[in-house]
Design a protein around this motif. Structure first.
Motif, PDB file in Angstrom:
ATOM      1  N   ALA A 296       0.824  -1.208   0.000  1.00  0.00           N
ATOM      2  CA  ALA A 296       0.000   0.000   0.000  1.00  0.00           C
ATOM      3  C   ALA A 296       0.858   1.257   0.000  1.00  0.00           C
ATOM      4  CB  ALA A 296      -0.931  -0.001   1.211  1.00  0.00           C
ATOM      5  N   LEU A 297       1.994   1.204   0.684  1.00  0.00           N
ATOM      6  CA  LEU A 297       2.903   2.360   0.698  1.00  0.00           C
ATOM      7  C   LEU A 297       3.452   2.638  -0.699  1.00  0.00           C
ATOM      8  CD1 LEU A 297       4.377   4.487   2.415  1.00  0.00           C
ATOM      9  CD2 LEU A 297       6.195   2.795   2.770  1.00  0.00           C
ATOM     10  N   VAL A 298       3.777   1.573  -1.439  1.00  0.00           N
ATOM     11  CA  VAL A 298       4.248   1.744  -2.821  1.00  0.00           C
ATOM     12  C   VAL A 298       3.160   2.382  -3.677  1.00  0.00           C
ATOM     13  CG1 VAL A 298       5.008   0.523  -4.893  1.00  0.00           C
ATOM     14  CG2 VAL A 298       5.876  -0.161  -2.662  1.00  0.00           C
ATOM     15  N   SER A 299       1.933   1.940  -3.505  1.00  0.00           N
ATOM     16  CA  SER A 299       0.832   2.480  -4.314  1.00  0.00           C
ATOM     17  C   SER A 299       0.579   3.951  -4.023  1.00  0.00           C
ATOM     18  CB  SER A 299      -0.437   1.666  -4.069  1.00  0.00           C
ATOM     19  OG  SER A 299      -0.900   1.848  -2.733  1.00  0.00           O
ATOM     20  N   ARG A 300       0.866   4.393  -2.796  1.00  0.00           N
ATOM     21  CA  ARG A 300       0.628   5.791  -2.453  1.00  0.00           C
ATOM     22  C   ARG A 300       1.790   6.692  -2.836  1.00  0.00           C
ATOM     23  NH1 ARG A 300      -1.007   3.498   2.498  1.00  0.00           N
ATOM     24  NH2 ARG A 300       0.918   4.307   3.457  1.00  0.00           N
ATOM     25  N   GLU A 301       3.011   6.199  -2.722  1.00  0.00           N
ATOM     26  CA  GLU A 301       4.179   7.057  -2.859  1.00  0.00           C
ATOM     27  C   GLU A 301       4.758   7.111  -4.264  1.00  0.00           C
ATOM     28  OE1 GLU A 301       5.206   9.021  -0.550  1.00  0.00           O
ATOM     29  OE2 GLU A 301       3.761   8.288   0.930  1.00  0.00           O
ATOM     30  N   MET A 302       4.463   6.128  -5.097  1.00  0.00           N
ATOM     31  CA  MET A 302       5.104   6.077  -6.404  1.00  0.00           C
ATOM     32  C   MET A 302       4.105   6.402  -7.512  1.00  0.00           C
ATOM     33  SD  MET A 302       7.902   3.031  -6.196  1.00  0.00           S
ATOM     34  CE  MET A 302       8.652   3.737  -7.659  1.00  0.00           C
ATOM     35  N   PRO A 303       4.581   7.017  -8.599  1.00  0.00           N
ATOM     36  CA  PRO A 303       3.681   7.400  -9.698  1.00  0.00           C
ATOM     37  C   PRO A 303       3.338   6.213 -10.581  1.00  0.00           C
ATOM     38  CG  PRO A 303       5.927   8.044 -10.211  1.00  0.00           C
ATOM     39  CD  PRO A 303       5.954   7.483  -8.820  1.00  0.00           C
ATOM     40  N   ASP A 304       2.499   6.489 -11.574  1.00  0.00           N
ATOM     41  CA  ASP A 304       2.157   5.471 -12.562  1.00  0.00           C
ATOM     42  C   ASP A 304       3.382   5.113 -13.400  1.00  0.00           C
ATOM     43  OD1 ASP A 304      -0.409   4.922 -11.937  1.00  0.00           O
ATOM     44  OD2 ASP A 304      -1.314   6.012 -13.605  1.00  0.00           O
ATOM     45  N   PRO A 305       3.452   3.894 -13.939  1.00  0.00           N
ATOM     46  CA  PRO A 305       2.416   2.865 -13.870  1.00  0.00           C
ATOM     47  C   PRO A 305       2.461   1.981 -12.622  1.00  0.00           C
ATOM     48  CG  PRO A 305       4.185   2.147 -15.297  1.00  0.00           C
ATOM     49  CD  PRO A 305       4.530   3.553 -14.890  1.00  0.00           C
ATOM     50  N   ILE A 306       3.570   2.015 -11.885  1.00  0.00           N
ATOM     51  CA  ILE A 306       3.712   1.059 -10.789  1.00  0.00           C
ATOM     52  C   ILE A 306       2.818   1.426  -9.609  1.00  0.00           C
ATOM     53  CG2 ILE A 306       5.603   2.149  -9.483  1.00  0.00           C
ATOM     54  CD1 ILE A 306       6.914  -0.684  -9.470  1.00  0.00           C
ATOM     55  N   GLY A 307       2.511   2.714  -9.448  1.00  0.00           N
ATOM     56  CA  GLY A 307       1.659   3.122  -8.334  1.00  0.00           C
ATOM     57  C   GLY A 307       0.259   2.544  -8.438  1.00  0.00           C
TER      58      GLY A 307
END
Length: 320
Positions: free
Chosen positions: A171-182
């Protein structure tokens, strides 16, 4: 005379000011649009609550109905989904019609085709150009995802070392990193939150992205869950290995740069030579067209150029 110069300088200043303002508006619009799609899942969650958020994002990319490869439509949806584009069926058909009209015009103007061969060429040209554009977009997205993956794994490792569970680290990766990986890790987190298994979520992530490095991450997590061990240390080694693969790939691209540029020069040289001779001596190729075999000659040359590009591509494209 001085009044005219002052008036002219004033017009130049106003024109320069308008040009700068236009450029700034374009730049600000692009920056704002990039900020809006920095994490599409978070933008969708602002309007939709619960598990419907990532389902809506998948439907926008044509993946809402699943990715079972039992039919051509499923393979088509999966390929479109891996590009990250949100293209409806109506827009896809519109683009194909536009490409076909362009191929119809180009075949009549440059190849001299007419009738049924012209229609067949335009249809093949439309499909080939559409697939090529989607393939390039998909490859670009996979490269961007692969470059972001080591940093995302480092975020997970630091979160695990801080005592957070794996679900919270994702969840931290999804919040802190941009697309496409977020957005992709956000979909993975939501699937795990609403009951999906981690391994199944990783497999679905690979289907949505297509990057082979995700298989390494899936195998790593699966083996750790089955045999035990320090997950943060394993992921840290995986991150170092992916970075080493990227470095080796960049070195290979640098070494094979001469071969690749040679391939593009060989591709463009026949067309440049043709139009140069056509401009210098307009009637030089008239006997070829008057013989009636001009279309066959041009078609044969284009086919040989195409297969030559494939051979050169295979020579300079290394798999490791």
């Amino acid at each position: 005379m001085n009044d005219r110069l002052i008036f002219l300088y004033g017009l130049i200043f106003i024109a320069a000011l308008l040009l700068v303002e236009t450029v700034l508006r374009i730049l600000m619009r692009r920056l704002s649009s990039r900020k809006e799609v920095a994490n599409r899942l978070e933008a969708v969650k602002q309007r939709v609550d619960g598990p419907d958020a990532f389902q809506e994002l998948l439907k926008r990319r044509g993946l809402g109905e699943g990715t079972d490869l039992s039919s051509f439509s499923a393979i088509h949806r999966k390929f479109i989904g891996q590009t990250g584009l949100e293209i409806s069926n109506v827009r896809q058909i519109s683009y194909l019609i536009l490409f076909a009209l362009f191929g119809l015009f180009a075949s009549g103007l440059f190849l001299g085709l007419s009738g049924i061969p012209q229609v067949i060429f335009s249809l093949v040209f439309a499909v080939a150009l559409g697939v090529l554009i989607l393939w390039v977009k998909r490859a670009s997205r996979i490269r961007l995802f692969t470059r972001q993956l080591p940093e995302a794994i480092d975020v997970i490792v630091r979160s695990l070392n801080a005592g957070h569970p794996l679900n919270a680290a994702i969840a931290l990766v999804s919040r802190e990193m941009p697309d496409p990986i977020g957005s992709e890790f956000g979909i993975l987190h939501d699937q795990m939150t609403y009951g999906a298994d981690l391994e199944l979520g990783m497999m679905a992530l690979y289907d949505r992205v297509g990057a082979p490095e995700i298989q390494l991450l899936t195998v790593t997590v699966s083996v750790q869950r089955g045999t035990g061990g320090n997950l943060s240390e394993i992921l840290e080694n995986l991150s170092s290995m992916i970075r080493a693969r990227l470095m080796i790939k960049r070195k290979i691209l640098a070494i094979s740069a001469e071969g690749r540029i040679t391939a593009w020069i060989m591709l463009g040289f026949p067309f440049g030579l043709y139009y140069m001779i056509r401009a210098l001596v307009p009637e030089y190729f008239d006997p070829v067209w008057e013989s009636g075999y001009g279309t066959l000659v041009v078609t044969g040359c284009l086919i040989m150029i195409f297969f030559g590009m494939i051979i050169i591509r295979r020579l300079v494209n290394f798999d490791f």
